[in-house]
Each structure stands twice: as C-alpha cells, then as structure tokens.
Enzyme design. Structure first.
Site, mmCIF file in Angstrom:
data_model
loop_
_atom_site.group_PDB
_atom_site.id
_atom_site.type_symbol
_atom_site.label_atom_id
_atom_site.label_comp_id
_atom_site.label_asym_id
_atom_site.label_seq_id
_atom_site.Cartn_x
_atom_site.Cartn_y
_atom_site.Cartn_z
ATOM 1 N N HIS A 1 18.800 -2.244 25.033
ATOM 2 C CA HIS A 1 18.749 -2.384 23.567
ATOM 3 C C HIS A 1 19.934 -1.659 22.936
ATOM 4 C CE1 HIS A 1 14.902 -4.296 23.077
ATOM 5 N NE2 HIS A 1 14.224 -3.340 23.669
ATOM 6 N N GLU B 1 15.634 0.402 27.614
ATOM 7 C CA GLU B 1 16.060 1.010 26.348
ATOM 8 C C GLU B 1 17.581 1.093 26.269
ATOM 9 O OE1 GLU B 1 14.112 1.334 23.902
ATOM 10 O OE2 GLU B 1 12.306 0.963 25.075
ATOM 11 N N PRO C 1 0.815 -1.206 0.000
ATOM 12 C CA PRO C 1 0.000 0.000 0.000
ATOM 13 C C PRO C 1 0.860 1.273 0.000
ATOM 14 C CG PRO C 1 -0.500 -1.379 1.922
ATOM 15 C CD PRO C 1 0.536 -2.081 1.141
ATOM 16 N N GLY C 2 0.402 2.268 -0.700
ATOM 17 C CA GLY C 2 1.087 3.559 -0.676
ATOM 18 C C GLY C 2 2.276 3.675 -1.599
HETATM 19 P P1 ADP Z 1 -1.474 2.894 -3.639
HETATM 20 O O1 ADP Z 1 -2.536 3.021 -4.633
HETATM 21 O O2 ADP Z 1 -0.297 2.096 -4.091
HETATM 22 O O3 ADP Z 1 -1.921 2.451 -2.271
HETATM 23 P P2 ADP Z 1 -1.344 5.712 -3.995
HETATM 24 O O4 ADP Z 1 -1.065 5.781 -5.434
HETATM 25 O O5 ADP Z 1 -2.740 5.952 -3.563
HETATM 26 O O6 ADP Z 1 -0.851 4.348 -3.382
HETATM 27 O O7 ADP Z 1 -0.365 6.711 -3.257
HETATM 28 C C1 ADP Z 1 -0.801 7.566 -2.254
HETATM 29 C C2 ADP Z 1 -0.065 8.867 -2.306
HETATM 30 O O8 ADP Z 1 1.305 8.686 -2.019
HETATM 31 C C3 ADP Z 1 -0.084 9.514 -3.666
HETATM 32 O O9 ADP Z 1 -1.238 10.286 -3.834
HETATM 33 C C4 ADP Z 1 1.161 10.357 -3.655
HETATM 34 O O10 ADP Z 1 0.936 11.576 -3.011
HETATM 35 C C5 ADP Z 1 2.100 9.558 -2.787
HETATM 36 N N1 ADP Z 1 3.019 8.750 -3.603
HETATM 37 C C6 ADP Z 1 3.106 7.401 -3.618
HETATM 38 N N2 ADP Z 1 4.072 6.989 -4.457
HETATM 39 C C7 ADP Z 1 4.612 8.094 -5.006
HETATM 40 C C8 ADP Z 1 5.648 8.325 -5.963
HETATM 41 N N3 ADP Z 1 6.327 7.331 -6.524
HETATM 42 N N4 ADP Z 1 5.911 9.594 -6.296
HETATM 43 C C9 ADP Z 1 5.231 10.614 -5.730
HETATM 44 N N5 ADP Z 1 4.262 10.469 -4.840
HETATM 45 C C10 ADP Z 1 3.936 9.229 -4.453
HETATM 46 ZN ZN ZN Z 2 12.213 -3.280 24.123
#
Ligand code: ADP
Ligand code: ZN
Length: 641
Positions: free
Chosen positions: A457, A454, A232-233
């Site tokens: 660690h 801590e 994700p993300g």
């Molecule tokens: P996914 O669909 O893979 O979960 P998204 O495309 O929705 O992720 O990404 C969420 C946000 O993260 C995007 O709107 C953007 O702002 C940021 N982001 C993610 N990857 C990039 C990238 N390679 N370059 C610039 N921004 C990114």
């Molecule tokens: Zn610990």
C-alpha cells in the site's frame, strides 16, 4: 454528550407511590410474629391422655376445622398441679394436636373416660376457622407478581427508549428531558465552535424568543420548526441547546424513537403531552432528535413493513404544529442525518420549513473545536493544536471531544501531570482504528505477509501522483485490522477521475505486493477489495466516469430506487456496468503491480523495517523511498479534461 450532568428529569420519584406496599408487608410480619408467640405447644395423644385428660385438668376443647384439637386447661385446677410452666399461658389454648378424623377422636375420648372412670368429659366445641392471611396471600400473590412484571416491562421499555425508570402510570406521557438553563453550566454559542453560518441562522430564533413583539409588530410570522441536518456528532443537539441557553428559555429534549412504542396510540398521546408541557412553559424550545424515526415518508415501500403507529404519531405532530399559532412562543427544532427520507408534509411551509445544514468540520473549524475542548484540560507545553486539527480530517465534533477525553484518560493512566502530544496521537489512533491488540497471536509467517501487504500500500501510494499523503505505516493489530497505513487526505469538494483511479490503485497495492512477492494471495485484502468494489461501482454508475456508459448517473437523491425492486436500467446496461467495473479494477491492479515491480527493492526494505519496528513513520519512508516525486501541495485540480 453532556447530558448526564445537566439533565433534570421532570418525573417525580417513583418511591413514594409504593410505600403502602411496605406497610402491608410489615403488618403481615407483625401478625405472624404475634401468633408465633401465642401459639400453643404441640402434644402427643399419649401424653395428653396420661398427664392432662386422666387428671381431669381440661377446661374445654376446641376442634378446629375437623383436624386440629386445641386444649384449654382449667386454670383453677392446674394451679394446684406440679406444672408451673403451664400457668404462663393463662389464656390458652396451651396445647394442640392433630387428628385423623373427628369420629376416632370421639371414640378415643370415650375409651379414656371409661378407662379412668371420669365423671364427665370436657366440653367440646366444633369450630371452623378461616385462615385469612393465607387466603389473602393466595389471591394477592399472583396479582403482585403480575404488577411487578408490568413494572419491569415498562421500566425496560423506558430504558430502551433512552430514559430509565418509567412508571406505567405515565406511559402515554412524553418524557422529555428538561434543561435548566438558569444554572451555571448553561450552554451558549461560546460552547459551539465553527458552524458560523448555522449560528447566524439560529440567531434569529434566539432574538425572537427573547423579544417576540419585535417581529410580530410588523405582522411577520416566526418559523415554528427548524430542521438541523447533518451527520452524527456534528453538533446538532449542541446547537439546539445553545439556542435555548442564549435565549434563556426551557429546553425540552426528546428523541424521535421514544415516540415509537409497541402500542398503538401511545406515540400520538406523547406528542400531545409534549406540546402541552412546552406550551405551559412558553417561550420554550422543543428539540426532537432523530426525527426520521417518526417523520419518514409515508406510504413508501419501506414504511409499509413498519406499523401504523408511526403514521399516527406523525399526524399528531403535524396537527400540533398546525394547531399552535405563530405567537405561542414554542419553537420546534429537530435533528436528522437524512433530510431526503422525511415526509414532504413535514417540510411544508408553517411546519419545518427551515433547514440548516451542518457538515463535518473543516480544518479551521476543527481547530476551533479542539480549542473549546482543550480548555478544561491540563496540557503539557508540547501540544500543537494546529497539528491535531490537521491530523483529523473527517472527524466530527463529537469525535474531537472524544479524542480530548481519551487523551486525558491515557495521560491519567500513566500518572502524568499534564497531557502530552503523544497521548493525543495515541487517542487519535485509537479512535480511528480501535484498540491495539498486542495479545493477538500472529505467527512469523503471517507477520511477513502483513508487512509486505502494508508496504505494498505504502509504496504504491508513494509513487502515485494523486494519492493522499502518507503519514505512518503500522503492522500492530488494532480492532479488526491487522495492519494499517495512515494517510492525510486532502480536504476538497471535488475529486477527479484520476484521483479516483489512484485511490483504487493504492487500495489494491496490498494484494499486488502479496502476489508479486509470494506468488500467492491471502484473505487479508478483504477490506481493501470491498472498498475497491464499492468505489468502482460508484465511479461507473454515479459519476459517469466510464466512457462506455457515457454521462449517465443512476444516483437517486430522492431515495426512490432504494425502495423499488427494479433496477433503473436494462439487463444489457447491467452487464456493461459489471464489465466496466471489472475493467477499472483490472487496470488499477495492473498499475499497482507495475509500480511495485519497479520499486521491488524499496518494497522489500520497507517490509523488513516494518517487521523489525512494527511502526514506520514518514521519515523512515523518505529514507527508503526517497522524497515523494509528486508533492501533494502543488497539486492543481483539473476539472474538465
Ligand atoms: P449530534 O446531535 O449532531 O449527533 P451532538 O450535538 O450531540 O451531535 O454533539 C456531541 C458532542 O460533540 C457535543 O456534546 C460536543 O461536546 C461535541 N461537539 C460537536 N460539535 C461541536 C462543535 N461545533 N463545537 C464544540 N463541540 C462540538
Ligand atoms: Zn490492505
């Protein structure tokens, strides 16, 4: 996510449809109002008898529904009377009263006639009157309530699916979000940082959408479906939008979970509708987020529990993809974070036969992503983008976008004119481990335990050759944790057994310190122990790091074990695995204790500094523990041993 700004809902506003309802309501009130103005005055029997009946002023009487008597005065006679206000209502009835029964009423009238010696009684009409409004309301009200409930239910289910304000009338329709790419704020490849290989792959789709003839003139078939796989993300949605933006075609965005509703058949009809809409606007792109919600392998143990609905939705999707020719100009992009759970039928040639893998960004990619997201911000001169990128291993693009926004918020809250490096540091900390909880009440005794934990660690990792570089130790409670040590993990693709062992050892350092110093252990090591146990089992059962088990792995990339109830090994092996895990953990713990015993003085010093300062950075650590013996930089990876 930039959805909020750029989405452009296809659905017409609902408001117009229910205007008739307000009109009806208004009419109802008007009727009520007018009857109120016309309504007669209530009068008591004695007054009626004395002032009206006895003087023979009555024109006629109407008995309504055998319970209400309405009195119409004789207008000629009342003109001569001393009651001018009675004249105001010429149309009557001027008075009314209610009666118990018609018989007693008639008897009373007769007695009055006798009493006053009236020549004749007023004319009496018996009428039945239906209360239309009351009746209509009586059967309309439940209906209205049901309809309202219905609306509520559907708008609720619509919201759960990610889109608000669904109307029951388009329940079977898909509700994709259409992006208007002609606007200024369109997304192009410039908005996507890193992901160079992926961009090259999707470039072909862009050029096809722009000029389909170029490919088809040679008889080439253009892919219909492309799956973007990645955590994700990582920018799957972003990349899909950029493809649409580059090609300047409409972009239909829908989430897989929106197809799976509670009623059978809805999903399939939504798929049909979605493709219809997309074809009408071809060339266009359909983007299905979370395709695993519909595309999970059929007939497996997991899906048996769920409904047939998903299956029929999936079948419809496959049918649609097979149905449209290669030259329709509709390309389906889909995103998932697990390609291995998808139904094989979905991945066959002619369907989603292309896979593009997106990974968490590397350091240089993070740098590029930071640059994209820093551009719109007002920055102070002390910002070092390189440091930001270096400090955020394991962060996704979305996390980075989040850090930038969080830093801006922090700076704004402090009424600064520009965002400083300090704000970015704080935003990073916050995103890694949650908000600082200054209000959490921690006794001095607890604080001492946390500090030694801590420090444990930190000290252990400091003297281990393969441990990650330590940046900072803190005993400020954040999120769920009471204290934490910040490491800077090396980014690498392979990890040796020695590195794994050092990780176990570091993770156990907290508990080891507690035992060594206090002779007693606390519950504070829960997270550490969980991590250690999982990792040790992985070492033994996945990576074949145990000599006793040899080079076997029970890892299953096809996801079949996870659905079967039986373990893929015998009882004897299970026992051996448990023993080996125990042995690994015990030896790591022993090593941690040895290190701490050797550096007991430094441990104590560090813990005391932590109690005093709460946050200790690398310079303090070096002052107490000395330069790190094994510098992480000249570490060379030995694969075969
Ligand atoms: P996914 O669909 O893979 O979960 P998204 O495309 O929705 O992720 O990404 C969420 C946000 O993260 C995007 O709107 C953007 O702002 C940021 N982001 C993610 N990857 C990039 C990238 N390679 N370059 C610039 N921004 C990114
Ligand atoms: Zn610990």
């Amino acid at each position: 996510m930039q959805k909020d700004k750029q989405e452009n809902n296809l659905k017409k506003p609902l408001g117009k449809k229910i205007n008739w309802f307000y009109i009806l309501l208004l009419a109802f009130f008007l009727i009520q109002f007018s009857t109120y103005w016309n309504s007669p005055e209530e009068i008591s029997w004695s007054k009626f008898e004395l002032e009206i009946l006895s003087k023979d002023l009555v024109g006629h009487i109407e008995v309504v529904n055998k319970e209400r008597v309405e009195v119409f005065l004789n207008s000629e006679k009342i003109a001569q009377e001393e009651h001018p206000e009675w004249l105001k209502k010429t149309r009557g009835p001027q008075f009314y009263f209610t009666i118990g029964s018609v018989e007693t009423f008639e008897n009373k009238l007769a007695s009055v006639q006798e009493k006053y010696q009236l020549s004749n009684l007023p004319e009496i009409k018996y009428i039945t009157r239906t209360n239309w409004i009351g009746n209509i309301l009586a059967w309309m009200l439940p209906l209205v309530i049901i309809v309202l409930l219905w609306y509520y239910m559907f708008s609720l289910s619509g919201r759960m699916g990610g889109r608000g304000g669904a109307s029951p009338f388009d329940f079977g329709k898909s509700r994709p979000t259409l992006f208007d790419q002609t606007k200024k704020n369109k997304i192009t490849f410039d908005n996507v940082a890193g992901l160079e290989e992926a961009k090259v792959e999707v470039q072909e789709i862009v050029s096809f959408l722009k000029d389909p003839g170029f490919y088809t003139r040679l008889g080439a078939k253009i892919p219909k479906g492309v799956i973007l796989v990645g955590p994700p993300g990582t920018g799957k949605t972003l990349l899909a939008k950029a493809v649409a933006g580059e090609a300047q075609v409409p972009f239909f965005h829908i989430s897989g979970s929106e197809f799976v509703e509670m009623f059978v058949g809805v999903g399939a009809s939504r798929v049909r509708d979605l493709f219809k809409k997309a074809k009408a606007k071809a060339p266009s792109i359909i983007f299905i987020d979370e395709i695993d919600a519909i595309g999970r392998a059929r007939g497996s143990a997991l899906s048996m529990r769920s409904n047939d609905e998903r299956e029929s939705t999936l079948n419809q999707l496959l049918a649609e993809m097979d149905g449209f020719g290669t030259n329709t100009g509709v390309i389906v992009l889909a995103a998932t974070n697990r390609a291995d759970v998808l139904d094989k039928a979905l991945l066959r040639p002619g369907r989603f036969d292309r896979h593009i893998y997106l990974e968490l960004p590397s350091r240089t990619e993070r740098l590029a992503i930071f640059k994209v997201h820093l551009k719109p911000l007002i920055l102070a001169s002390d910002i070092e983008v390189e440091v930001l990128a270096a400090q955020t291993p394991g962060f996704s693009g979305a996390d980075i976008a989040n850090i930038c926004n969080e830093a801006a918020l922090i700076a704004a809250r402090r009424k600064k004119d520009a965002i400083e490096m300090k704000d970015f540091m704080e935003a990073t900390d916050r995103i890694i481990s949650g908000l600082e909880k200054k209000s959490k009440i921690i006794s001095d005794e607890e604080k001492k335990i946390i500090a030694f934990h801590e420090a444990g660690h930190a000290t252990v990792s400091w003297f281990l050759e393969h441990a990650d570089e330590l940046m900072k130790v803190s005993i400020v409670p954040r999120g769920k944790s009471l204290g934490s040590a910040w490491y800077l993990p090396e980014e690498q693709q392979l990890y040796t057994r020695a590195q794994f062992m050092d990780r176990l050892c570091t993770a156990l350092g907290g508990r080891a310190a507690e035992e060594l110093v206090f002779g007693e252990v606390s519950s504070g090591a829960l997270d550490d122990l969980e991590k250690v146990t999982k990792q040790a089992y992985m070492m033994v059962t996945y990576y074949g790091f145990s000599d006793k088990l040899g080079n076997t792995s029970f890892y299953d990339s096809s996801g079949q074990y996870e659905q079967s109830l039986q373990k893929p090994y015998s009882e004897a092996t299970a026992e051996l695995i448990d023993l080996e895990v125990r042995r690994l953990v015990d030896s790591a713990y022993a090593k941690a204790k040895t290190i701490l015993a050797q550096h007991r003085k430094a441990l104590k010093e560090l813990a005391e500094l932590l109690i005093q300062k709460e946050v200790v950075v690398k310079e303090d650590l070096e002052a107490i523990l000395g330069k790190r013996p094994a510098s992480t930089n000249d570490k060379s990876l030995t694969i075969a041993s």
